[in-house]
Design a protein around this motif. Structure first.
Motif, PDB file in Angstrom:
ATOM      1  N   LYS A  34       0.835  -1.199   0.000  1.00  0.00           N
ATOM      2  CA  LYS A  34       0.000   0.000   0.000  1.00  0.00           C
ATOM      3  C   LYS A  34       0.869   1.248   0.000  1.00  0.00           C
ATOM      4  O   LYS A  34       0.598   2.222  -0.721  1.00  0.00           O
ATOM      5  CB  LYS A  34      -0.920  -0.018   1.220  1.00  0.00           C
ATOM      6  N   LEU A  35       1.924   1.249   0.797  1.00  0.00           N
ATOM      7  CA  LEU A  35       2.848   2.380   0.827  1.00  0.00           C
ATOM      8  C   LEU A  35       3.543   2.550  -0.517  1.00  0.00           C
ATOM      9  O   LEU A  35       3.750   3.673  -0.987  1.00  0.00           O
ATOM     10  CB  LEU A  35       3.882   2.166   1.932  1.00  0.00           C
ATOM     11  N   TYR A  36       3.924   1.443  -1.129  1.00  0.00           N
ATOM     12  CA  TYR A  36       4.576   1.516  -2.435  1.00  0.00           C
ATOM     13  C   TYR A  36       3.649   2.199  -3.443  1.00  0.00           C
ATOM     14  O   TYR A  36       4.081   3.069  -4.207  1.00  0.00           O
ATOM     15  CB  TYR A  36       4.961   0.120  -2.924  1.00  0.00           C
ATOM     16  N   ALA A  37       2.387   1.803  -3.441  1.00  0.00           N
ATOM     17  CA  ALA A  37       1.423   2.396  -4.371  1.00  0.00           C
ATOM     18  C   ALA A  37       1.258   3.884  -4.116  1.00  0.00           C
ATOM     19  O   ALA A  37       1.219   4.689  -5.047  1.00  0.00           O
ATOM     20  CB  ALA A  37       0.078   1.681  -4.244  1.00  0.00           C
ATOM     21  N   ALA A  38       1.159   4.285  -2.836  1.00  0.00           N
ATOM     22  CA  ALA A  38       0.973   5.696  -2.494  1.00  0.00           C
ATOM     23  C   ALA A  38       2.177   6.527  -2.927  1.00  0.00           C
ATOM     24  O   ALA A  38       2.034   7.638  -3.435  1.00  0.00           O
ATOM     25  CB  ALA A  38       0.736   5.843  -0.999  1.00  0.00           C
ATOM     26  N   ARG A  39       3.371   5.980  -2.731  1.00  0.00           N
ATOM     27  CA  ARG A  39       4.582   6.729  -3.074  1.00  0.00           C
ATOM     28  C   ARG A  39       4.857   6.742  -4.571  1.00  0.00           C
ATOM     29  O   ARG A  39       5.280   7.754  -5.131  1.00  0.00           O
ATOM     30  CB  ARG A  39       5.782   6.122  -2.334  1.00  0.00           C
ATOM     31  N   GLN A  40       4.615   5.651  -5.227  1.00  0.00           N
ATOM     32  CA  GLN A  40       4.936   5.546  -6.651  1.00  0.00           C
ATOM     33  C   GLN A  40       3.915   6.274  -7.515  1.00  0.00           C
ATOM     34  O   GLN A  40       4.287   6.897  -8.507  1.00  0.00           O
ATOM     35  CB  GLN A  40       5.000   4.065  -7.063  1.00  0.00           C
ATOM     36  N   ALA A  41       2.642   6.205  -7.161  1.00  0.00           N
ATOM     37  CA  ALA A  41       1.591   6.802  -7.983  1.00  0.00           C
ATOM     38  C   ALA A  41       1.302   8.248  -7.617  1.00  0.00           C
ATOM     39  O   ALA A  41       0.679   8.968  -8.399  1.00  0.00           O
ATOM     40  CB  ALA A  41       0.312   5.974  -7.876  1.00  0.00           C
ATOM     41  N   GLY A  42       1.719   8.689  -6.421  1.00  0.00           N
ATOM     42  CA  GLY A  42       1.504  10.075  -6.021  1.00  0.00           C
ATOM     43  C   GLY A  42       0.037  10.454  -6.003  1.00  0.00           C
ATOM     44  O   GLY A  42      -0.796   9.749  -5.427  1.00  0.00           O
ATOM     45  N   PRO A  43      -0.332  11.564  -6.661  1.00  0.00           N
ATOM     46  CA  PRO A  43      -1.725  12.030  -6.625  1.00  0.00           C
ATOM     47  C   PRO A  43      -2.705  11.119  -7.364  1.00  0.00           C
ATOM     48  O   PRO A  43      -3.914  11.264  -7.208  1.00  0.00           O
ATOM     49  CB  PRO A  43      -1.655  13.410  -7.290  1.00  0.00           C
ATOM     50  N   ASP A  44      -2.193  10.184  -8.166  1.00  0.00           N
ATOM     51  CA  ASP A  44      -3.064   9.246  -8.885  1.00  0.00           C
ATOM     52  C   ASP A  44      -3.265   7.961  -8.092  1.00  0.00           C
ATOM     53  O   ASP A  44      -3.580   6.905  -8.644  1.00  0.00           O
ATOM     54  CB  ASP A  44      -2.463   8.888 -10.241  1.00  0.00           C
ATOM     55  N   ARG A  45      -3.110   8.027  -6.765  1.00  0.00           N
ATOM     56  CA  ARG A  45      -3.114   6.823  -5.933  1.00  0.00           C
ATOM     57  C   ARG A  45      -4.438   6.068  -5.982  1.00  0.00           C
ATOM     58  O   ARG A  45      -4.448   4.843  -5.908  1.00  0.00           O
ATOM     59  CB  ARG A  45      -2.770   7.179  -4.487  1.00  0.00           C
ATOM     60  N   VAL A  46      -5.559   6.775  -6.075  1.00  0.00           N
ATOM     61  CA  VAL A  46      -6.852   6.089  -6.069  1.00  0.00           C
ATOM     62  C   VAL A  46      -7.012   5.242  -7.330  1.00  0.00           C
ATOM     63  O   VAL A  46      -7.429   4.086  -7.263  1.00  0.00           O
ATOM     64  CB  VAL A  46      -8.016   7.098  -5.939  1.00  0.00           C
ATOM     65  N   ARG A  47      -6.647   5.809  -8.472  1.00  0.00           N
ATOM     66  CA  ARG A  47      -6.743   5.045  -9.715  1.00  0.00           C
ATOM     67  C   ARG A  47      -5.766   3.872  -9.701  1.00  0.00           C
ATOM     68  O   ARG A  47      -6.109   2.764 -10.113  1.00  0.00           O
ATOM     69  CB  ARG A  47      -6.455   5.951 -10.920  1.00  0.00           C
ATOM     70  N   TYR A  48      -4.544   4.119  -9.221  1.00  0.00           N
ATOM     71  CA  TYR A  48      -3.562   3.036  -9.176  1.00  0.00           C
ATOM     72  C   TYR A  48      -4.049   1.910  -8.276  1.00  0.00           C
ATOM     73  O   TYR A  48      -3.912   0.732  -8.610  1.00  0.00           O
ATOM     74  CB  TYR A  48      -2.211   3.552  -8.674  1.00  0.00           C
ATOM     75  N   GLN A  49      -4.605   2.278  -7.119  1.00  0.00           N
ATOM     76  CA  GLN A  49      -5.095   1.254  -6.193  1.00  0.00           C
ATOM     77  C   GLN A  49      -6.213   0.442  -6.819  1.00  0.00           C
ATOM     78  O   GLN A  49      -6.298  -0.778  -6.636  1.00  0.00           O
ATOM     79  CB  GLN A  49      -5.573   1.907  -4.896  1.00  0.00           C
ATOM     80  N   ALA A  50      -7.085   1.108  -7.579  1.00  0.00           N
ATOM     81  CA  ALA A  50      -8.183   0.397  -8.237  1.00  0.00           C
ATOM     82  C   ALA A  50      -7.637  -0.588  -9.274  1.00  0.00           C
ATOM     83  O   ALA A  50      -8.098  -1.732  -9.372  1.00  0.00           O
ATOM     84  CB  ALA A  50      -9.132   1.391  -8.895  1.00  0.00           C
ATOM     85  N   ILE A  51      -6.652  -0.131 -10.063  1.00  0.00           N
ATOM     86  CA  ILE A  51      -6.036  -1.029 -11.050  1.00  0.00           C
ATOM     87  C   ILE A  51      -5.324  -2.174 -10.352  1.00  0.00           C
ATOM     88  O   ILE A  51      -5.393  -3.332 -10.782  1.00  0.00           O
ATOM     89  CB  ILE A  51      -5.060  -0.239 -11.944  1.00  0.00           C
ATOM     90  N   GLN A  52      -4.633  -1.851  -9.251  1.00  0.00           N
ATOM     91  CA  GLN A  52      -3.913  -2.877  -8.512  1.00  0.00           C
ATOM     92  C   GLN A  52      -4.859  -3.936  -7.962  1.00  0.00           C
ATOM     93  O   GLN A  52      -4.591  -5.131  -8.031  1.00  0.00           O
ATOM     94  CB  GLN A  52      -3.121  -2.229  -7.368  1.00  0.00           C
ATOM     95  N   ARG A  53      -5.992  -3.504  -7.432  1.00  0.00           N
ATOM     96  CA  ARG A  53      -6.969  -4.459  -6.913  1.00  0.00           C
ATOM     97  C   ARG A  53      -7.578  -5.289  -8.038  1.00  0.00           C
ATOM     98  O   ARG A  53      -7.926  -6.452  -7.839  1.00  0.00           O
ATOM     99  CB  ARG A  53      -8.069  -3.728  -6.149  1.00  0.00           C
ATOM    100  N   THR A  54      -7.690  -4.698  -9.234  1.00  0.00           N
ATOM    101  CA  THR A  54      -8.195  -5.454 -10.375  1.00  0.00           C
ATOM    102  C   THR A  54      -7.217  -6.562 -10.753  1.00  0.00           C
ATOM    103  O   THR A  54      -7.608  -7.719 -10.964  1.00  0.00           O
ATOM    104  CB  THR A  54      -8.425  -4.519 -11.572  1.00  0.00           C
ATOM    105  N   THR A  55      -5.930  -6.228 -10.849  1.00  0.00           N
ATOM    106  CA  THR A  55      -4.941  -7.252 -11.178  1.00  0.00           C
ATOM    107  C   THR A  55      -4.865  -8.317 -10.092  1.00  0.00           C
ATOM    108  O   THR A  55      -4.696  -9.505 -10.380  1.00  0.00           O
ATOM    109  CB  THR A  55      -3.547  -6.635 -11.373  1.00  0.00           C
ATOM    110  N   VAL A  56      -5.006  -7.885  -8.837  1.00  0.00           N
ATOM    111  CA  VAL A  56      -5.007  -8.831  -7.726  1.00  0.00           C
ATOM    112  C   VAL A  56      -6.124  -9.853  -7.897  1.00  0.00           C
ATOM    113  O   VAL A  56      -5.938 -11.055  -7.697  1.00  0.00           O
ATOM    114  CB  VAL A  56      -5.163  -8.077  -6.394  1.00  0.00           C
ATOM    115  N   ASN A  57      -7.273  -9.369  -8.286  1.00  0.00           N
ATOM    116  CA  ASN A  57      -8.409 -10.277  -8.386  1.00  0.00           C
ATOM    117  C   ASN A  57      -8.387 -11.121  -9.657  1.00  0.00           C
ATOM    118  O   ASN A  57      -9.006 -12.180  -9.692  1.00  0.00           O
ATOM    119  CB  ASN A  57      -9.714  -9.477  -8.261  1.00  0.00           C
ATOM    120  N   ILE A  58      -7.658 -10.672 -10.681  1.00  0.00           N
ATOM    121  CA  ILE A  58      -7.407 -11.559 -11.813  1.00  0.00           C
ATOM    122  C   ILE A  58      -6.597 -12.750 -11.317  1.00  0.00           C
ATOM    123  O   ILE A  58      -6.869 -13.908 -11.648  1.00  0.00           O
ATOM    124  CB  ILE A  58      -6.671 -10.814 -12.939  1.00  0.00           C
TER     125      ILE A  58
END
Length: 427
Positions: free
Chosen positions: A130-154
């Motif tokens: 979660k920290l990696y996503a927040a730091r790497q995606a910056g202000p786009d964290r919500v979209r990145y988290q949504a994509i990340q959860r999508t790949t997780v569920n694939i």
């Protein structure tokens, strides 16, 4: 360049976080493919292979979850001080070793010990990702988290289908093969993680800036003294219960209270993951701001009520009713999971000051760790009490959602505490 290649490149460029962000998404999908192989049959392994009773399974899950509670705050503190990539890789290796140890014994105490040792890096790893996503995606964290959860569920879907196929053989050896498959994925993702560049940490950026300017370092805010954040975390622990209901309660409920086939358990997890893949990203836009995320708490609690009522109904009749009601329950809890993931992700980051981001998100990690500790004992108690206990649990979750809605209202009216925009270069 072909149209197909151009389309592929365009899609990849739209993923926040650059090349390393995309690599970490690959890590996530491999991780959850392995977890999907194992998660759908974990309680069944302890029941049919290790020979544990219902109470023992509940106690084992509770104890391991209790130990895992410490993983989140420890990981958060370490992430403000040490390289995040190495911490993530180390956590995966420890998870694999602890899981592999389950094959060596059927002793209840040893199984509990190994499960507890695996839970510690499991919860730590969740916070670190979660920290990696927040730091790497910056202000786009919500979209990145949504994509990340999508790949997780694939990954969950692939693993769940593999688990269903293995369990269909009716062989107890299938459980061991599924476990080993999960361990192999831990080894693979540890190697892939080490190939990712270290994202900038707001806490270290702030400290470096103050040192360069000749200013004295500032003691970061402590989440342990932030009453609003602690209250938010406490209520979020209850709202994370959908995780335990889907992974622990539903399989045990199928076995002990309904006439539905046992093999339906991993298939219901597949249904869960397919729905998340389809709807996580589209629904993320409804929680793109902290105030919007707070509003999502209202439909979230309504879905909990629908899900618990459906579980109660699944024990009221024959096989057809049981299957229909179980599907309805999983659909309701899945949309609850989607909505809560969006809301919790945005609110936890928005309520955390940048200079103590790791520590705050580590404490928030206690929410999910706590429900993994108390959740199995709670749901096994509900199962033992019978169908009428499910609606009572639903009302309790409504109360938790209402309390959270109230407790964060004033904080969200203040200037945002979320992380500032960070420019992340591609490596």
């Amino acid at each position: 360049m072909s149209r197909r290649t151009s389309w592929h490149s365009t899609v990849l460029k739209r993923i926040p976080g650059g090349r390393d962000g995309r690599r970490m998404l690959l890590v996530s999908i491999i991780d959850k493919t392995g977890t999907g192989l194992w998660a759908g049959c974990t309680v069944l392994y302890f029941t049919y292979v290790s020979g544990l009773g219902l109470g023992q399974v509940g106690l084992l899950m509770t104890v391991s979850g209790g130990v895992g509670i410490a993983g989140a705050p420890i990981a958060g503190r370490l992430a403000d001080r040490f390289p995040l990539v190495r911490l993530i890789a180390g956590a995966q290796l420890v998870r694999g070793g602890a899981l592999l140890a389950l094959l060596t014994t059927d002793n209840f105490l040893l199984l509990t010990l190994y499960s507890a040792l695996g839970a510690l890096p499991d919860r730590a790893g969740s916070v670190l990702i979660k920290l990696y996503a927040a730091r790497q995606a910056g202000p786009d964290r919500v979209r990145y988290q949504a994509i990340q959860r999508t790949t997780v569920n694939i990954g969950w879907s692939i693993g769940g289908l593999g688990a269903a196929a293995a369990l269909a053989t009716g062989s107890t050896r299938a459980y061991a093969l599924l476990l080993v498959g999960n361990v192999v994925t831990y080894l693979v993702i540890a190697v892939l993680t080490l190939r990712c560049a270290e994202p900038p940490a707001p806490s270290r950026i702030a400290a470096t800036s103050r040192t360069a300017e000749g200013r004295a370092p500032v003691s970061p805010a402590s989440p342990w003294r932030d009453r609003t954040f602690l209250a938010y975390t406490a209520t979020d622990a209850a709202l994370f219960l959908d995780d335990t209901i889907l992974q622990v309660a539903v399989p045990l409920w199928i076995v002990h209270a309904t006439t539905a086939p046992v093999g339906m358990a991993p298939l219901l997890l597949v249904l869960n993951t397919v729905l998340v893949v389809l709807f996580q990203v589209p629904l993320a836009r409804f929680g793109a701001t902290s105030r919007a995320a707070r509003r999502l708490l209202v439909p979230l609690t309504g879905l909990f009520v629908v899900g618990t009522l459906a579980l109660a109904a699944s024990a009221a009749g024959g096989r057809a009713l049981a299957i229909t009601a179980l599907v309805a329950a999983v659909v309701a809890f899945t949309f609850a999971e989607i909505i809560h993931a969006t809301a919790s992700w945005e609110l936890s980051v928005a309520l955390a000051p940048a200079e103590a981001q790791g520590a705050y998100l580590g404490v928030h990690g206690l929410a999910q760790s706590t429900q993994r500790f108390a959740g199995p004992l709670l749901v096994t108690g509900v199962i033992s009490a019978g169908a009428l206990a499910w609606p009572l649990l639903g009302l309790g979750l409504v109360a938790a959602g209402a309390a959270q809605h109230r407790v964060i209202r004033d904080r969200l009216a203040e200037p945002s505490l979320s992380v500032p925009t960070v420019t992340v270069s591609e490596h």
